[in-house]
Scaffold this motif. Sequence first.
Motif, PDB file in Angstrom:
ATOM      1  N   ASN A 170       0.836  -1.209   0.000  1.00 51.69           N
ATOM      2  CA  ASN A 170       0.000   0.000   0.000  1.00 51.69           C
ATOM      3  C   ASN A 170       0.869   1.257   0.000  1.00 51.69           C
ATOM      4  N   PRO A 171       0.890   2.012  -1.131  1.00 54.07           N
ATOM      5  CA  PRO A 171       0.208   1.779  -2.407  1.00 54.07           C
ATOM      6  C   PRO A 171       0.630   0.456  -3.038  1.00 54.07           C
ATOM      7  N   ASN A 172      -0.312  -0.099  -3.792  1.00 59.49           N
ATOM      8  CA  ASN A 172      -0.093  -1.421  -4.355  1.00 59.49           C
ATOM      9  C   ASN A 172       0.734  -1.358  -5.633  1.00 59.49           C
ATOM     10  N   ASN A 173       1.606  -2.310  -5.777  1.00 58.25           N
ATOM     11  CA  ASN A 173       2.344  -2.520  -7.020  1.00 58.25           C
ATOM     12  C   ASN A 173       1.777  -3.801  -7.645  1.00 58.25           C
ATOM     13  N   PRO A 174       1.198  -3.753  -8.860  1.00 61.73           N
ATOM     14  CA  PRO A 174       1.488  -2.832  -9.948  1.00 61.73           C
ATOM     15  C   PRO A 174       0.433  -1.757 -10.226  1.00 61.73           C
ATOM     16  N   THR A 175      -0.603  -1.639  -9.405  1.00 63.03           N
ATOM     17  CA  THR A 175      -1.727  -0.769  -9.765  1.00 63.03           C
ATOM     18  C   THR A 175      -1.563   0.669  -9.295  1.00 63.03           C
ATOM     19  N   PHE A 314       4.639   5.325 -10.773  1.00 59.91           N
ATOM     20  CA  PHE A 314       4.305   4.604 -11.991  1.00 59.91           C
ATOM     21  C   PHE A 314       2.799   4.696 -12.188  1.00 59.91           C
ATOM     22  N   ILE A 315       2.362   4.360 -13.392  1.00 61.52           N
ATOM     23  CA  ILE A 315       0.932   4.366 -13.702  1.00 61.52           C
ATOM     24  C   ILE A 315       0.555   3.037 -14.345  1.00 61.52           C
ATOM     25  N   MET A 316      -0.731   2.717 -14.260  1.00 53.59           N
ATOM     26  CA  MET A 316      -1.278   1.492 -14.851  1.00 53.59           C
ATOM     27  C   MET A 316      -2.358   1.907 -15.845  1.00 53.59           C
ATOM     28  N   ILE A 317      -2.105   1.656 -17.121  1.00 58.66           N
ATOM     29  CA  ILE A 317      -2.980   2.096 -18.205  1.00 58.66           C
ATOM     30  C   ILE A 317      -3.861   0.938 -18.671  1.00 58.66           C
ATOM     31  N   ASP A 318      -5.152   1.188 -18.784  1.00 59.64           N
ATOM     32  CA  ASP A 318      -6.061   0.216 -19.380  1.00 59.64           C
ATOM     33  C   ASP A 318      -5.928   0.325 -20.894  1.00 59.64           C
ATOM     34  N   ALA A 319      -5.204  -0.625 -21.490  1.00 59.60           N
ATOM     35  CA  ALA A 319      -4.934  -0.581 -22.928  1.00 59.60           C
ATOM     36  C   ALA A 319      -6.096  -1.092 -23.765  1.00 59.60           C
ATOM     37  N   LYS A 320      -7.105  -1.674 -23.130  1.00 61.07           N
ATOM     38  CA  LYS A 320      -8.331  -2.133 -23.788  1.00 61.07           C
ATOM     39  C   LYS A 320      -8.117  -3.322 -24.730  1.00 61.07           C
ATOM     40  N   LEU A 348      -1.231  -1.937 -18.665  1.00 58.74           N
ATOM     41  CA  LEU A 348       0.179  -1.706 -18.946  1.00 58.74           C
ATOM     42  C   LEU A 348       0.775  -0.843 -17.836  1.00 58.74           C
ATOM     43  N   ARG A 349       1.812  -1.356 -17.151  1.00 57.26           N
ATOM     44  CA  ARG A 349       2.470  -0.574 -16.101  1.00 57.26           C
ATOM     45  C   ARG A 349       3.662   0.184 -16.685  1.00 57.26           C
ATOM     46  N   VAL A 350       3.704   1.484 -16.386  1.00 52.20           N
ATOM     47  CA  VAL A 350       4.756   2.347 -16.929  1.00 52.20           C
ATOM     48  C   VAL A 350       5.336   3.186 -15.798  1.00 52.20           C
ATOM     49  N   THR A 351       6.641   3.110 -15.610  1.00 52.08           N
ATOM     50  CA  THR A 351       7.321   3.935 -14.619  1.00 52.08           C
ATOM     51  C   THR A 351       7.351   5.388 -15.071  1.00 52.08           C
ATOM     52  N   ILE A 352       7.242   6.304 -14.119  1.00 57.52           N
ATOM     53  CA  ILE A 352       7.431   7.730 -14.429  1.00 57.52           C
ATOM     54  C   ILE A 352       8.928   8.005 -14.407  1.00 57.52           C
ATOM     55  N   GLY A 353       9.492   8.271 -15.569  1.00 62.16           N
ATOM     56  CA  GLY A 353      10.918   8.552 -15.688  1.00 62.16           C
ATOM     57  C   GLY A 353      11.197  10.046 -15.724  1.00 62.16           C
ATOM     58  N   THR A 354      12.153  10.431 -16.529  1.00 64.26           N
ATOM     59  CA  THR A 354      12.441  11.846 -16.726  1.00 64.26           C
ATOM     60  C   THR A 354      11.470  12.416 -17.773  1.00 64.26           C
ATOM     61  N   PRO A 355      11.368  13.735 -17.886  1.00 61.30           N
ATOM     62  CA  PRO A 355      10.520  14.300 -18.940  1.00 61.30           C
ATOM     63  C   PRO A 355      10.883  13.804 -20.327  1.00 61.30           C
ATOM     64  N   GLU A 356      12.185  13.734 -20.621  1.00 61.28           N
ATOM     65  CA  GLU A 356      12.592  13.253 -21.942  1.00 61.28           C
ATOM     66  C   GLU A 356      12.159  11.804 -22.161  1.00 61.28           C
ATOM     67  N   GLN A 357      12.308  10.974 -21.148  1.00 62.23           N
ATOM     68  CA  GLN A 357      11.906   9.574 -21.262  1.00 62.23           C
ATOM     69  C   GLN A 357      10.396   9.437 -21.463  1.00 62.23           C
ATOM     70  N   MET A 358       9.627  10.265 -20.769  1.00 69.74           N
ATOM     71  CA  MET A 358       8.180  10.169 -20.909  1.00 69.74           C
ATOM     72  C   MET A 358       7.718  10.678 -22.270  1.00 69.74           C
ATOM     73  N   HIS A 359       8.432  11.621 -22.821  1.00 70.73           N
ATOM     74  CA  HIS A 359       8.121  12.056 -24.191  1.00 70.73           C
ATOM     75  C   HIS A 359       8.367  10.908 -25.167  1.00 70.73           C
ATOM     76  N   ARG A 360       9.480  10.184 -24.978  1.00 73.03           N
ATOM     77  CA  ARG A 360       9.754   9.008 -25.809  1.00 73.03           C
ATOM     78  C   ARG A 360       8.640   7.986 -25.663  1.00 73.03           C
ATOM     79  N   PHE A 361       8.203   7.750 -24.431  1.00 73.19           N
ATOM     80  CA  PHE A 361       7.130   6.787 -24.203  1.00 73.19           C
ATOM     81  C   PHE A 361       5.858   7.211 -24.909  1.00 73.19           C
ATOM     82  N   LEU A 362       5.463   8.472 -24.768  1.00 73.08           N
ATOM     83  CA  LEU A 362       4.201   8.930 -25.357  1.00 73.08           C
ATOM     84  C   LEU A 362       4.223   8.807 -26.882  1.00 73.08           C
ATOM     85  N   GLU A 363       5.335   9.129 -27.464  1.00 73.95           N
ATOM     86  CA  GLU A 363       5.437   8.968 -28.923  1.00 73.95           C
ATOM     87  C   GLU A 363       5.330   7.493 -29.314  1.00 73.95           C
ATOM     88  N   ALA A 364       6.046   6.628 -28.595  1.00 72.35           N
ATOM     89  CA  ALA A 364       6.012   5.199 -28.911  1.00 72.35           C
ATOM     90  C   ALA A 364       4.633   4.605 -28.640  1.00 72.35           C
TER      91      ALA A 364
END
Length: 370
Positions: A170-175, A314-320, A348-364
């Motif tokens: 608590n908080p729970n991993n991976p949610t 980190f965040i957990m995304i419902d990819a549907k 989908l579990r995604v770690t919160i990285g640096t701003p540059e890393q998250m920009h890479r993630f969002l594009e991908a």
Amino acid sequence: MANAGVISRRGFARLLGVGVATAGLRPLGAARAVSLRPRAPEGAVRLSSNENPYGPSPAALAAIREACSLAWRYPDEAADLLLADLAKHHGVPAECLLLGAGSSEILKLAASACLDGGKKLAMADPSFEALGNYARVRGAEVVKVPLDATFAHDLPALAAASAGLVYLCNPNNPTASLTPKAKVRAFLEAQPATTAVLVDEAYHHYVDSADYESVVPLVQAHPNLIVARTFSKIYGMAGLRLGYAIAQPAVIKKLAEQGAWDSVNVLALAAARASVNDAAYAAEGKKRNAALRAEVVGAVSALGFKVIPSQANFIMIDAKKPVVPIITALKDRGVLVGRLFPALPQHLRVTIGTPEQMHRFLEAFSSAMG
């Protein structure tokens, strides 16, 4: 959909402003991380292990350099100094504390100490798997209880398992979700003395919800309560391996009987002392994570995907749709994300990285889902 939801240049500028500039720190490159996990492909963004990409504080790094001169010594004295600092930090006697090589060692000791004589382990599904793995190695039955509709622990169902050990992350991993503080308190009050409860607070420092509280202050009233903490997350020390347990002295003694001698090292101990005494670094890390997390959740929502409300790094995304092909598609685009959690096969579990890393993630992610 391919590019419509990708964060704008102005939005990305805000992302950048949230991170390195405000922290005054140089982020650590993912490819430089030392790990027993498979090496990340060259140039890949690693958002798969809930690590803190900014690493230890400058004070902790300075302490590590100074402690190198003590590498020839066993860690007894350095451990005692950290235990004294932690006792003061938490307002508990040093006898209520036990150090381990990451909180993973604390979980292993709990499995060894609390699951004898055919006792069962009860835990959420999904949750951090390590304790379940340790329990199975000991031959203990593992009772998995699905999270409830709000992604909180189903405490009545966990209680009904009549287990020798109950695990609450608590908080729970991976949610990254919370179990409300009032429900946790009531659960602890209702447990028989024969049931130990281990509350894993690895992500404690990231929480900003008023519906959460650490259960460390409840240890004094509950002889069967064990709290696990780690220096791997907010303090950026995942590679140094240091965690600790908080429990009543009799429980600490029982855990320590299962442990290895001197399993922690002087470099990690020095870094931990500096970290505990550098409240500003943890506060800045929490602020930076919350701001960037909100930006990323907004961008993912703009692409049409829901995110479980997060209280972690980190965040957990419902990819549907099934997540394994998405994980592969992101890897092919140079972005490593969390593994499959069978209880939530479309998340989908995604770690919160640096701003540059998250920009890479969002594009991908936009490209993979488009």
